[in-house]
Motif scaffolding. Structure first.
Motif, PDB file in Angstrom:
ATOM      1  N   GLU A 113      31.703  -3.858  44.638  1.00  0.00           N
ATOM      2  CA  GLU A 113      30.370  -4.171  45.473  1.00  0.00           C
ATOM      3  C   GLU A 113      29.418  -3.186  45.256  1.00  0.00           C
ATOM      4  OE1 GLU A 113      33.278  -6.663  48.741  1.00  0.00           O
ATOM      5  OE2 GLU A 113      32.311  -4.546  49.332  1.00  0.00           O
ATOM      6  N   ARG A 114      29.767  -1.686  45.068  1.00  0.00           N
ATOM      7  CA  ARG A 114      28.732  -0.538  44.718  1.00  0.00           C
ATOM      8  C   ARG A 114      28.188  -0.585  43.540  1.00  0.00           C
ATOM      9  NH1 ARG A 114      32.063  -0.461  49.057  1.00  0.00           N
ATOM     10  NH2 ARG A 114      31.537   0.509  50.976  1.00  0.00           N
ATOM     11  N   GLN A 115      28.821  -1.470  42.719  1.00  0.00           N
ATOM     12  CA  GLN A 115      28.512  -1.216  41.174  1.00  0.00           C
ATOM     13  C   GLN A 115      28.835  -0.063  40.651  1.00  0.00           C
ATOM     14  OE1 GLN A 115      24.157  -3.251  41.481  1.00  0.00           O
ATOM     15  NE2 GLN A 115      25.150  -3.770  39.499  1.00  0.00           N
ATOM     16  N   GLY A 116      30.128   0.249  41.008  1.00  0.00           N
ATOM     17  CA  GLY A 116      30.499   1.699  40.489  1.00  0.00           C
ATOM     18  C   GLY A 116      31.178   1.596  39.138  1.00  0.00           C
ATOM     19  N   PRO A 117      31.801   2.713  38.690  1.00  0.00           N
ATOM     20  CA  PRO A 117      32.264   2.975  37.470  1.00  0.00           C
ATOM     21  C   PRO A 117      33.437   1.870  37.167  1.00  0.00           C
ATOM     22  CG  PRO A 117      32.919   4.531  38.707  1.00  0.00           C
ATOM     23  CD  PRO A 117      32.190   3.884  39.512  1.00  0.00           C
ATOM     24  N   ALA A 118      34.074   1.949  36.097  1.00  0.00           N
ATOM     25  CA  ALA A 118      35.187   1.367  35.661  1.00  0.00           C
ATOM     26  C   ALA A 118      36.505   2.146  36.560  1.00  0.00           C
ATOM     27  CB  ALA A 118      35.544   1.118  34.322  1.00  0.00           C
ATOM     28  N   PHE A 146      34.267  -4.262  32.893  1.00  0.00           N
ATOM     29  CA  PHE A 146      33.209  -4.650  32.472  1.00  0.00           C
ATOM     30  C   PHE A 146      31.912  -5.037  33.539  1.00  0.00           C
ATOM     31  CE2 PHE A 146      36.810  -6.557  30.240  1.00  0.00           C
ATOM     32  CZ  PHE A 146      37.004  -5.499  29.084  1.00  0.00           C
ATOM     33  N   SER A 147      32.031  -4.380  34.573  1.00  0.00           N
ATOM     34  CA  SER A 147      31.116  -4.859  35.449  1.00  0.00           C
ATOM     35  C   SER A 147      29.900  -3.877  35.850  1.00  0.00           C
ATOM     36  CB  SER A 147      31.913  -4.907  37.055  1.00  0.00           C
ATOM     37  OG  SER A 147      32.916  -4.037  37.093  1.00  0.00           O
ATOM     38  N   SER A 148      29.385  -3.666  34.719  1.00  0.00           N
ATOM     39  CA  SER A 148      27.862  -3.162  34.704  1.00  0.00           C
ATOM     40  C   SER A 148      27.231  -3.565  33.530  1.00  0.00           C
ATOM     41  CB  SER A 148      27.933  -1.458  34.604  1.00  0.00           C
ATOM     42  OG  SER A 148      28.296  -1.047  33.463  1.00  0.00           O
ATOM     43  N   VAL A 149      25.898  -3.769  33.524  1.00  0.00           N
ATOM     44  CA  VAL A 149      25.202  -4.193  32.297  1.00  0.00           C
ATOM     45  C   VAL A 149      25.480  -3.539  31.091  1.00  0.00           C
ATOM     46  CG1 VAL A 149      22.878  -4.803  31.529  1.00  0.00           C
ATOM     47  CG2 VAL A 149      23.326  -5.040  33.914  1.00  0.00           C
ATOM     48  N   ARG A 150      25.536  -2.369  31.299  1.00  0.00           N
ATOM     49  CA  ARG A 150      25.805  -1.192  29.998  1.00  0.00           C
ATOM     50  C   ARG A 150      27.092  -1.529  29.545  1.00  0.00           C
ATOM     51  NH1 ARG A 150      24.521   5.199  29.026  1.00  0.00           N
ATOM     52  NH2 ARG A 150      25.931   5.492  31.032  1.00  0.00           N
ATOM     53  N   ARG A 151      28.215  -1.595  30.171  1.00  0.00           N
ATOM     54  CA  ARG A 151      29.706  -1.776  29.796  1.00  0.00           C
ATOM     55  C   ARG A 151      29.546  -3.006  29.046  1.00  0.00           C
ATOM     56  NH1 ARG A 151      30.825   1.141  34.788  1.00  0.00           N
ATOM     57  NH2 ARG A 151      31.718  -0.844  35.682  1.00  0.00           N
ATOM     58  N   THR A 152      29.139  -4.227  29.579  1.00  0.00           N
ATOM     59  CA  THR A 152      28.990  -5.465  29.091  1.00  0.00           C
ATOM     60  C   THR A 152      28.058  -5.420  27.718  1.00  0.00           C
ATOM     61  OG1 THR A 152      28.836  -6.331  31.200  1.00  0.00           O
ATOM     62  CG2 THR A 152      28.295  -7.872  29.242  1.00  0.00           C
ATOM     63  N   ALA A 153      27.112  -4.680  27.577  1.00  0.00           N
ATOM     64  CA  ALA A 153      26.397  -4.816  26.413  1.00  0.00           C
ATOM     65  C   ALA A 153      27.018  -3.964  25.406  1.00  0.00           C
ATOM     66  CB  ALA A 153      25.209  -3.864  26.636  1.00  0.00           C
ATOM     67  N   ILE A 182      28.425 -11.828  43.452  1.00  0.00           N
ATOM     68  CA  ILE A 182      28.841 -10.335  43.100  1.00  0.00           C
ATOM     69  C   ILE A 182      27.512  -9.662  42.316  1.00  0.00           C
ATOM     70  CG2 ILE A 182      31.284 -10.506  43.029  1.00  0.00           C
ATOM     71  CD1 ILE A 182      31.339 -11.246  40.023  1.00  0.00           C
ATOM     72  N   PRO A 183      27.363  -8.331  42.301  1.00  0.00           N
ATOM     73  CA  PRO A 183      26.279  -7.560  41.953  1.00  0.00           C
ATOM     74  C   PRO A 183      25.854  -7.984  40.377  1.00  0.00           C
ATOM     75  CG  PRO A 183      27.482  -6.227  43.356  1.00  0.00           C
ATOM     76  CD  PRO A 183      28.229  -7.263  43.039  1.00  0.00           C
ATOM     77  N   TYR A 184      27.032  -7.761  39.630  1.00  0.00           N
ATOM     78  CA  TYR A 184      26.788  -8.093  38.080  1.00  0.00           C
ATOM     79  C   TYR A 184      27.963  -8.849  37.592  1.00  0.00           C
ATOM     80  CZ  TYR A 184      25.658  -7.945  33.433  1.00  0.00           C
ATOM     81  OH  TYR A 184      25.276  -8.399  32.060  1.00  0.00           O
ATOM     82  N   ASP A 185      27.697  -9.986  37.299  1.00  0.00           N
ATOM     83  CA  ASP A 185      28.700 -10.729  36.548  1.00  0.00           C
ATOM     84  C   ASP A 185      28.355 -10.928  34.932  1.00  0.00           C
ATOM     85  OD1 ASP A 185      30.450 -12.431  35.627  1.00  0.00           O
ATOM     86  OD2 ASP A 185      30.197 -13.988  37.224  1.00  0.00           O
ATOM     87  N   PHE A 186      29.271 -10.330  34.168  1.00  0.00           N
ATOM     88  CA  PHE A 186      29.351 -10.267  32.611  1.00  0.00           C
ATOM     89  C   PHE A 186      28.995 -11.742  32.014  1.00  0.00           C
ATOM     90  CE2 PHE A 186      33.263 -11.853  31.044  1.00  0.00           C
ATOM     91  CZ  PHE A 186      33.885 -11.934  32.255  1.00  0.00           C
TER      92      PHE A 186
END
Ligand SMILES: Cc1cc2nc3c(=O)[nH]c(=O)nc-3n(C[C@H](O)[C@H](O)[C@H](O)COP(=O)(O)O)c2cc1C
Ligand SMILES: [Mn+2]
Length: 479
Positions: A40-45, A65-72, A311-315
């Motif tokens: 929920e806080r868009q934290g790390p893996a 995978f829950s951040s734009v960078r990790r997904t990319a 959810i804040p970011y969904d890959f």
């Protein structure tokens, strides 16, 4: 960048400062709750080690995978793109798709430990009980279920939830219509058991492809992952089946699913992607008899427990949208300018399509194909088609279009489309009959074709005038 194993990926995100190691958490709810709060806080893996009741080294990775960078990173895309830019970049990559077949190697780290017979014990791993209302421990969340089509040998990988029922028994909820289910039904129609292998903790592109609805039937996910990573996936032959399994997977569970009637075991409830806990019918779920477990030393479970939307970011959203876009174009409908699933509903409940109208009926065609193509239909509830001046990734813009460009009496309802049994609004009798379909509200929020020329102009300065003004008055406006 290519990762050869989940460990490779963990090293890289650690190097980028996107990994936190957590020691001492309990597999029973604590790992799940920490995962939810950090997501929920868009934290790390999160890499959980020294888990209660388990030896050090037996680990669980979540929020992988829950951040734009990790997904990319996983998709071979530039980092720092917005979700919509990610969709565009992915569409461009998809155009270059060429299958890259897996290569079979003799041995791999997945075979460091081979458990057979009495040694088989699914409780050997620190599988979390993910959510408070879950009815069991789901080892299959970020998994890849591997099956082979008995007719043509095509190998499929699908991410289907799997719960431990006993030391050597697990139910896998492969929903009707999924590729793995279609294959399994072919074995069962012949009265045969379906050989199956479940990879848990595999190299990240293998999770990405297993969860991707936009990969068409007949396209092997191993070939697709090979293309994504720019190198073939290495596989080894299983020990109890002759299925190819990822050579560097953390854990592979092998066995077979005997034909119906399935074991009368309850499945779930489980906290699902719809945002609700799904209690499903008893006794209709394929049950796998485990014949072997392969695992690396100090294995890592890849956990992807569903969380309540938005959810804040969904890959999955940019890829799913790219898949729908492609399938509408393959139906020969021109002028598609945007596709999106707002706002953070991976459940695909709302599908938005922007179209540059070129002829009467054009917008409705796009809406219907988007609603009914494989990549777009599953889990859907509302389809909104808008003109191309609307940004489909902006829920406010979409609602403005709905509120001003459509007539309530012109909304269509399409009944009986393929969906997920986890739909909380499905009538229980239908679910019990395995009639897993739902209706869609189709909202044509485009300016009507016959009013295009006369529709009131939008009350906003033109891009040109806005730019000129901004240039001249920038101090006042932005200063
Ligand atoms: C974490 C997660 C859990 C999932 N659980 C299930 C499930 O239990 N059953 C199912 O049919 N699909 C499930 N899905 C969706 C499938 O993975 C998806 O539809 C995929 O396209 C299936 O592979 P296939 O297209 O080769 O059948 C899940 C996806 C994710 C990301
Ligand atoms: Mn498939």
């Amino acid at each position: 960048m290519k990762f050869d194993s989940l460990r490779d990926y963990i090293d890289e995100i650690n190097r980028l400062g996107e990994l936190k190691i957590i020691e001492g958490a309990d597999w029973n709810l604590e790992i799940g709750a920490i995962t939810e709060l950090v997501a929920e806080r868009q934290g790390p893996a999160l890499l959980f080690d020294r888990i209660k009741d388990y030896p050090a080294g037996f680990r669980v990775l979540t929020n992988a995978f829950s951040s734009v960078r990790r997904t990319a990173l996983v998709h071979g895309l530039p980092t720092g793109l917005t979700p919509v830019e990610t969709l565009k970049a992915w569409r461009e990559r998809m155009e270059g798709y060429q299958p890259v077949p897996p290569v079979e190697v003799k041995d791999g780290p997945v075979k460091e430990n081979i458990l057979k017979g009495e040694d088989i014990d699914l409780f050997k791993f620190p599988t979390p009980k993910w959510h408070e209302h879950d009815g069991g421990r789901y080892i299959g969340t970020g998994c890849a279920v591997i099956t082979r089509d008995p007719d043509d040998g095509w190998i499929n990988l699908g991410c289907y939830r799997g719960v431990i029922q006993d030391r050597n028994l697990m139910t896998i909820k492969i929903n009707l219509g999924k590729h793995g289910r279609l294959m399994m039904s072919k074995y069962h129609a012949r009265g045969e058991s379906c050989p199956v292998a479940v990879a848990v903790g595999q190299e990240p592109t293998l999770f990405a492809v297993a969860a991707d609805m936009a990969i068409r039937g007949g396209v092997g996910e191993y070939e697709y992952a090979g293309w994504m990573r720019g190198a073939p996936v290495e596989v080894v032959k299983g020990e109890a089946t002759d299925l190819p399994v990822p050579a560097t997977a953390e854990i592979v569970i092998e066995g077979e699913i005997p034909p119906p009637p399935f074991e009368p075991l309850s499945e779930g409830p489980f906290g699902e992607w719809t945002g609700y806990t799904a209690e499903l019918t008893q006794g209709v779920h394929p049950t796998m008899k485990v014949k072997a477990i392969l695992h690396r030393n100090d294995p890592i479970i890849l956990g992807v427990p569903p969380l309540k939307p938005p959810i804040p970011y969904d890959f999955a959203i940019p890829k799913k949208a790219a898949g729908v876009w492609e399938q509408i174009e393959k139906a020969d409908i021109p002028g598609i300018k945007g596709v999106w699933f707002p706002p953070g509903f991976s459940s695909a409940a709302i599908l938005a399509i922007a179209v540059e109208q070129q002829y009467p009926g054009h917008a409705k065609m796009a809406a219907l194909v988007g609603s009914a193509c494989r990549a777009g239909t599953y889990g859907g509830r509302i389809t909104i088609v808008v003109d191309d001046d609307i940004d489909v990734s902006d829920i406010g813009e979409l609602m403005w279009a709905v509120a001003t460009r459509c007539k309530a009496e012109e909304v269509d309802i399409v009944r009986g489309l393929w969906t997920a049994p986890t739909d909380p609004r499905m009538d229980p009798e239908d679910r019990n009959k395995n009639l897993i379909v739902s209706s869609r509200i189709i909202i044509n929020a485009c300016r009507p074709w016959d009013m295009l020329k006369d529709f009131p102009p939008v009350n906003r300065f033109s891009d040109d005038y806005r730019k000129k003004t901004l240039d001249k008055w920038s101090d006042v406006i932005t200063g």
